[in-house]
Write a protein that holds these residues in place. Structure first.
Motif, PDB file in Angstrom:
ATOM      1  N   THR A 147      -5.722  -1.355  -1.655  1.00  0.00           N
ATOM      2  CA  THR A 147      -6.165  -1.024  -0.305  1.00  0.00           C
ATOM      3  C   THR A 147      -6.173   0.488  -0.175  1.00  0.00           C
ATOM      4  OG1 THR A 147      -5.240  -3.060   0.626  1.00  0.00           O
ATOM      5  CG2 THR A 147      -5.699  -1.254   2.159  1.00  0.00           C
ATOM      6  N   PHE A 148      -7.328   1.057   0.131  1.00  0.00           N
ATOM      7  CA  PHE A 148      -7.469   2.486   0.382  1.00  0.00           C
ATOM      8  C   PHE A 148      -7.793   2.647   1.869  1.00  0.00           C
ATOM      9  CE2 PHE A 148      -9.074   3.856  -4.135  1.00  0.00           C
ATOM     10  CZ  PHE A 148      -7.896   3.361  -4.686  1.00  0.00           C
ATOM     11  N   GLY A 149      -6.902   3.273   2.596  1.00  0.00           N
ATOM     12  CA  GLY A 149      -7.129   3.392   4.034  1.00  0.00           C
ATOM     13  C   GLY A 149      -7.157   2.028   4.674  1.00  0.00           C
ATOM     14  N   ASP A 150      -8.299   1.674   5.278  1.00  0.00           N
ATOM     15  CA  ASP A 150      -8.403   0.375   5.940  1.00  0.00           C
ATOM     16  C   ASP A 150      -9.369  -0.558   5.224  1.00  0.00           C
ATOM     17  OD1 ASP A 150     -10.753   1.662   6.498  1.00  0.00           O
ATOM     18  OD2 ASP A 150     -10.633   1.495   8.679  1.00  0.00           O
ATOM     19  N   VAL A 151      -9.655  -0.283   3.923  1.00  0.00           N
ATOM     20  CA  VAL A 151     -10.555  -1.155   3.179  1.00  0.00           C
ATOM     21  C   VAL A 151      -9.868  -1.704   1.932  1.00  0.00           C
ATOM     22  CG1 VAL A 151     -12.628  -0.023   4.024  1.00  0.00           C
ATOM     23  CG2 VAL A 151     -11.565   0.795   1.925  1.00  0.00           C
ATOM     24  N   ASP A 152     -10.189  -2.941   1.605  1.00  0.00           N
ATOM     25  CA  ASP A 152      -9.636  -3.617   0.440  1.00  0.00           C
ATOM     26  C   ASP A 152     -10.726  -3.802  -0.608  1.00  0.00           C
ATOM     27  OD1 ASP A 152      -7.193  -3.993   1.828  1.00  0.00           O
ATOM     28  OD2 ASP A 152      -8.009  -5.801   2.777  1.00  0.00           O
ATOM     29  N   GLN A 172     -19.469  -7.271  -4.187  1.00  0.00           N
ATOM     30  CA  GLN A 172     -20.839  -7.049  -4.674  1.00  0.00           C
ATOM     31  C   GLN A 172     -20.918  -5.853  -5.632  1.00  0.00           C
ATOM     32  OE1 GLN A 172     -20.227  -7.462  -1.134  1.00  0.00           O
ATOM     33  NE2 GLN A 172     -20.453  -9.631  -1.657  1.00  0.00           N
ATOM     34  N   ASN A 173     -19.755  -5.372  -6.068  1.00  0.00           N
ATOM     35  CA  ASN A 173     -19.668  -4.223  -6.977  1.00  0.00           C
ATOM     36  C   ASN A 173     -20.255  -2.952  -6.377  1.00  0.00           C
ATOM     37  OD1 ASN A 173     -18.445  -5.578  -9.267  1.00  0.00           O
ATOM     38  ND2 ASN A 173     -20.420  -6.606  -9.545  1.00  0.00           N
ATOM     39  N   GLN A 174     -20.162  -2.838  -5.057  1.00  0.00           N
ATOM     40  CA  GLN A 174     -20.626  -1.640  -4.360  1.00  0.00           C
ATOM     41  C   GLN A 174     -19.440  -0.735  -4.040  1.00  0.00           C
ATOM     42  OE1 GLN A 174     -22.476  -3.494  -0.985  1.00  0.00           O
ATOM     43  NE2 GLN A 174     -24.444  -3.751  -2.012  1.00  0.00           N
ATOM     44  N   LEU A 175     -19.663   0.571  -4.170  1.00  0.00           N
ATOM     45  CA  LEU A 175     -18.608   1.544  -3.922  1.00  0.00           C
ATOM     46  C   LEU A 175     -18.254   1.581  -2.435  1.00  0.00           C
ATOM     47  CD1 LEU A 175     -16.874   3.882  -5.105  1.00  0.00           C
ATOM     48  CD2 LEU A 175     -18.780   5.411  -4.545  1.00  0.00           C
ATOM     49  N   ILE A 176     -16.968   1.376  -2.117  1.00  0.00           N
ATOM     50  CA  ILE A 176     -16.529   1.421  -0.721  1.00  0.00           C
ATOM     51  C   ILE A 176     -15.454   2.469  -0.481  1.00  0.00           C
ATOM     52  CG2 ILE A 176     -17.161  -0.966  -0.168  1.00  0.00           C
ATOM     53  CD1 ILE A 176     -14.265  -1.789  -0.675  1.00  0.00           C
ATOM     54  N   THR A 188      -8.552  10.776  -0.205  1.00  0.00           N
ATOM     55  CA  THR A 188      -9.096   9.428  -0.131  1.00  0.00           C
ATOM     56  C   THR A 188     -10.412   9.495   0.633  1.00  0.00           C
ATOM     57  OG1 THR A 188      -6.918   8.358  -0.141  1.00  0.00           O
ATOM     58  CG2 THR A 188      -8.758   7.074   0.726  1.00  0.00           C
ATOM     59  N   VAL A 189     -11.451   8.914   0.061  1.00  0.00           N
ATOM     60  CA  VAL A 189     -12.767   8.903   0.692  1.00  0.00           C
ATOM     61  C   VAL A 189     -13.164   7.458   0.965  1.00  0.00           C
ATOM     62  CG1 VAL A 189     -15.162   9.684   0.571  1.00  0.00           C
ATOM     63  CG2 VAL A 189     -13.375  10.945  -0.651  1.00  0.00           C
ATOM     64  N   LEU A 190     -13.543   7.163   2.202  1.00  0.00           N
ATOM     65  CA  LEU A 190     -14.036   5.840   2.568  1.00  0.00           C
ATOM     66  C   LEU A 190     -15.540   5.942   2.784  1.00  0.00           C
ATOM     67  CD1 LEU A 190     -11.276   4.655   5.088  1.00  0.00           C
ATOM     68  CD2 LEU A 190     -11.294   4.545   2.580  1.00  0.00           C
ATOM     69  N   TYR A 191     -16.294   5.112   2.071  1.00  0.00           N
ATOM     70  CA  TYR A 191     -17.752   5.159   2.123  1.00  0.00           C
ATOM     71  C   TYR A 191     -18.315   4.036   2.987  1.00  0.00           C
ATOM     72  CZ  TYR A 191     -17.297   8.274  -1.926  1.00  0.00           C
ATOM     73  OH  TYR A 191     -16.962   9.317  -2.768  1.00  0.00           O
ATOM     74  N   ALA A 192     -19.456   4.299   3.610  1.00  0.00           N
ATOM     75  CA  ALA A 192     -20.112   3.295   4.445  1.00  0.00           C
ATOM     76  C   ALA A 192     -21.595   3.623   4.548  1.00  0.00           C
ATOM     77  CB  ALA A 192     -19.470   3.246   5.834  1.00  0.00           C
ATOM     78  N   THR A 210      -6.563  13.097   3.834  1.00  0.00           N
ATOM     79  CA  THR A 210      -5.469  13.556   2.993  1.00  0.00           C
ATOM     80  C   THR A 210      -4.176  13.144   3.667  1.00  0.00           C
ATOM     81  OG1 THR A 210      -4.439  15.448   1.872  1.00  0.00           O
ATOM     82  CG2 THR A 210      -5.423  15.875   4.027  1.00  0.00           C
ATOM     83  N   ASN A 211      -3.296  12.516   2.895  1.00  0.00           N
ATOM     84  CA  ASN A 211      -2.038  11.990   3.431  1.00  0.00           C
ATOM     85  C   ASN A 211      -2.276  11.101   4.655  1.00  0.00           C
ATOM     86  OD1 ASN A 211      -0.411  13.376   1.508  1.00  0.00           O
ATOM     87  ND2 ASN A 211      -0.681  15.253   2.705  1.00  0.00           N
ATOM     88  N   GLY A 212      -3.352  10.332   4.604  1.00  0.00           N
ATOM     89  CA  GLY A 212      -3.653   9.396   5.669  1.00  0.00           C
ATOM     90  C   GLY A 212      -4.289   9.988   6.905  1.00  0.00           C
ATOM     91  N   VAL A 213      -4.558  11.298   6.902  1.00  0.00           N
ATOM     92  CA  VAL A 213      -5.106  11.976   8.076  1.00  0.00           C
ATOM     93  C   VAL A 213      -6.567  12.334   7.828  1.00  0.00           C
ATOM     94  CG1 VAL A 213      -4.935  13.980   9.595  1.00  0.00           C
ATOM     95  CG2 VAL A 213      -2.854  12.906   8.699  1.00  0.00           C
ATOM     96  N   LEU A 214      -7.454  11.934   8.736  1.00  0.00           N
ATOM     97  CA  LEU A 214      -8.866  12.265   8.627  1.00  0.00           C
ATOM     98  C   LEU A 214      -9.052  13.764   8.833  1.00  0.00           C
ATOM     99  CD1 LEU A 214     -11.884  11.251   8.540  1.00  0.00           C
ATOM    100  CD2 LEU A 214     -11.746  11.155  11.043  1.00  0.00           C
ATOM    101  N   PHE A 215      -9.716  14.430   7.864  1.00  0.00           N
ATOM    102  CA  PHE A 215      -9.958  15.861   8.033  1.00  0.00           C
ATOM    103  C   PHE A 215     -11.432  16.224   7.983  1.00  0.00           C
ATOM    104  CE2 PHE A 215      -9.598  15.492   3.422  1.00  0.00           C
ATOM    105  CZ  PHE A 215     -10.567  16.352   2.952  1.00  0.00           C
ATOM    106  N   ALA A 216     -12.291  15.294   7.553  1.00  0.00           N
ATOM    107  CA  ALA A 216     -13.717  15.599   7.529  1.00  0.00           C
ATOM    108  C   ALA A 216     -14.531  14.317   7.463  1.00  0.00           C
ATOM    109  CB  ALA A 216     -14.070  16.500   6.343  1.00  0.00           C
ATOM    110  N   GLU A 217     -15.744  14.408   7.961  1.00  0.00           N
ATOM    111  CA  GLU A 217     -16.691  13.303   7.867  1.00  0.00           C
ATOM    112  C   GLU A 217     -18.066  13.867   7.552  1.00  0.00           C
ATOM    113  OE1 GLU A 217     -17.560   9.346  10.373  1.00  0.00           O
ATOM    114  OE2 GLU A 217     -18.078  11.188  11.455  1.00  0.00           O
ATOM    115  N   ALA A 218     -18.739  13.262   6.586  1.00  0.00           N
ATOM    116  CA  ALA A 218     -20.093  13.678   6.216  1.00  0.00           C
ATOM    117  C   ALA A 218     -21.063  12.541   6.506  1.00  0.00           C
ATOM    118  CB  ALA A 218     -20.150  14.054   4.742  1.00  0.00           C
ATOM    119  N   ARG A 219     -22.167  12.870   7.137  1.00  0.00           N
ATOM    120  CA  ARG A 219     -23.237  11.903   7.408  1.00  0.00           C
ATOM    121  C   ARG A 219     -24.540  12.454   6.833  1.00  0.00           C
ATOM    122  NH1 ARG A 219     -22.385   7.855  11.348  1.00  0.00           N
ATOM    123  NH2 ARG A 219     -20.312   7.943  12.328  1.00  0.00           N
ATOM    124  N   VAL A 220     -25.089  11.740   5.883  1.00  0.00           N
ATOM    125  CA  VAL A 220     -26.321  12.178   5.231  1.00  0.00           C
ATOM    126  C   VAL A 220     -27.498  12.005   6.185  1.00  0.00           C
ATOM    127  CG1 VAL A 220     -27.884  11.791   3.291  1.00  0.00           C
ATOM    128  CG2 VAL A 220     -25.406  11.602   2.953  1.00  0.00           C
TER     129      VAL A 220
END
Length: 237
Positions: A147-152, A172-176, A188-192, A210-220
């Motif tokens: 489990t990374f963050g809130d995803v399994d 589905q073998n997709q990167l999450i 830790t990076v959570l992808y969506a 980092t250490n469970g604290v959100l410090f950045a978000e990128a939206r393509v």
């Protein structure tokens, strides 16, 4: 722009440092590459992306910038442009021979070698690194369910060209999600929001912790697969 309870993770990983590529791990990496585009991903030579980067200080938004990235995988070159609105404020770029930066305030400077090396290692992390499948790896091991963050998902630890990361994938073998070390500490990076661009499945949203604290978000905002890169692309202002 990248991504454990990291102390525990590194303790688990340390005996893997001497391990070779496990055949089952290589097969799973091939399946992940297939899920993200197969031959189209394996044929990735260049990439261009425009994204919105938002940084946070605690729960508050700190700053929002536009980030334009250019990658030449054939030459192992990366260029990142930071813009405040339409104004270019900084450029960072690396190649096998080193790195350099330009800023509106400080002009041109060489990049600190450790930081340049970290940026080069990023070419074998994130979804970029999936282009290799199970080939060319120095180490690949299945870590099982995590489990990374809130995803399994199912975790695979990989080391390529001395760049190490752990991918988390769904059924589905997709990167999450992903975990790796950086100069700022464990990331830790959570992808969506996965979308296909020219046959390649790309995460259009990444949340970095980092250490469970959100410090950045990128939206393509825009992604180009194998665009022609002009010879002047990697020229500093």
């Amino acid at each position: 722009m990248k991504p454990r309870h990291l102390i525990v993770f590194l303790a688990c990983l340390s005996p893997l440092g001497l391990a070779q590529v496990a055949s089952e791990a290589a097969r799973i990496l091939d399946k992940i590459r297939l899920a993200h585009g197969g031959a189209a991903l394996a044929a990735l030579r260049t990439y261009q992306e425009t994204a919105t980067l938002t940084t946070f200080s605690g729960p508050e938004t700190e700053r929002t910038l536009t980030v334009v990235s250019y990658v030449d995988f054939t030459q192992n070159r990366l260029r990142i442009e930071y813009k405040d609105g339409s104004q270019l404020i900084q450029v960072i770029q690396v190649s096998p021979s080193g790195g350099e930066t330009w800023s509106a305030l400080g002009g041109k400077k060489p990049l600190e070698p450790a930081f340049a090396q970290e940026l080069r290692q990023g070419l074998y992390q994130t979804w970029y690194g999936l282009r290799l499948g199970g080939s060319g790896r120095e180490m690949a091991q299945i870590l099982g369910k995590r489990t990374f963050g809130d995803v399994d998902g199912w975790a695979v630890a990989v080391r390529t060209q001395s760049s190490q990361t752990t991918y988390l994938v769904n059924a589905q073998n997709q990167l999450i999600a992903e975990r790796y070390e950086s100069a700022q500490g464990p990331i830790t990076v959570l992808y969506a929001d996965l979308r296909r661009v020219s046959g390649v499945l790309i995460p259009f949203r990444a949340r970095l912790y980092t250490n469970g604290v959100l410090f950045a978000e990128a939206r393509v905002q825009r992604a180009l697969v194998n665009p022609p890169l002009d010879p002047g692309t990697f020229r500093l202002p």
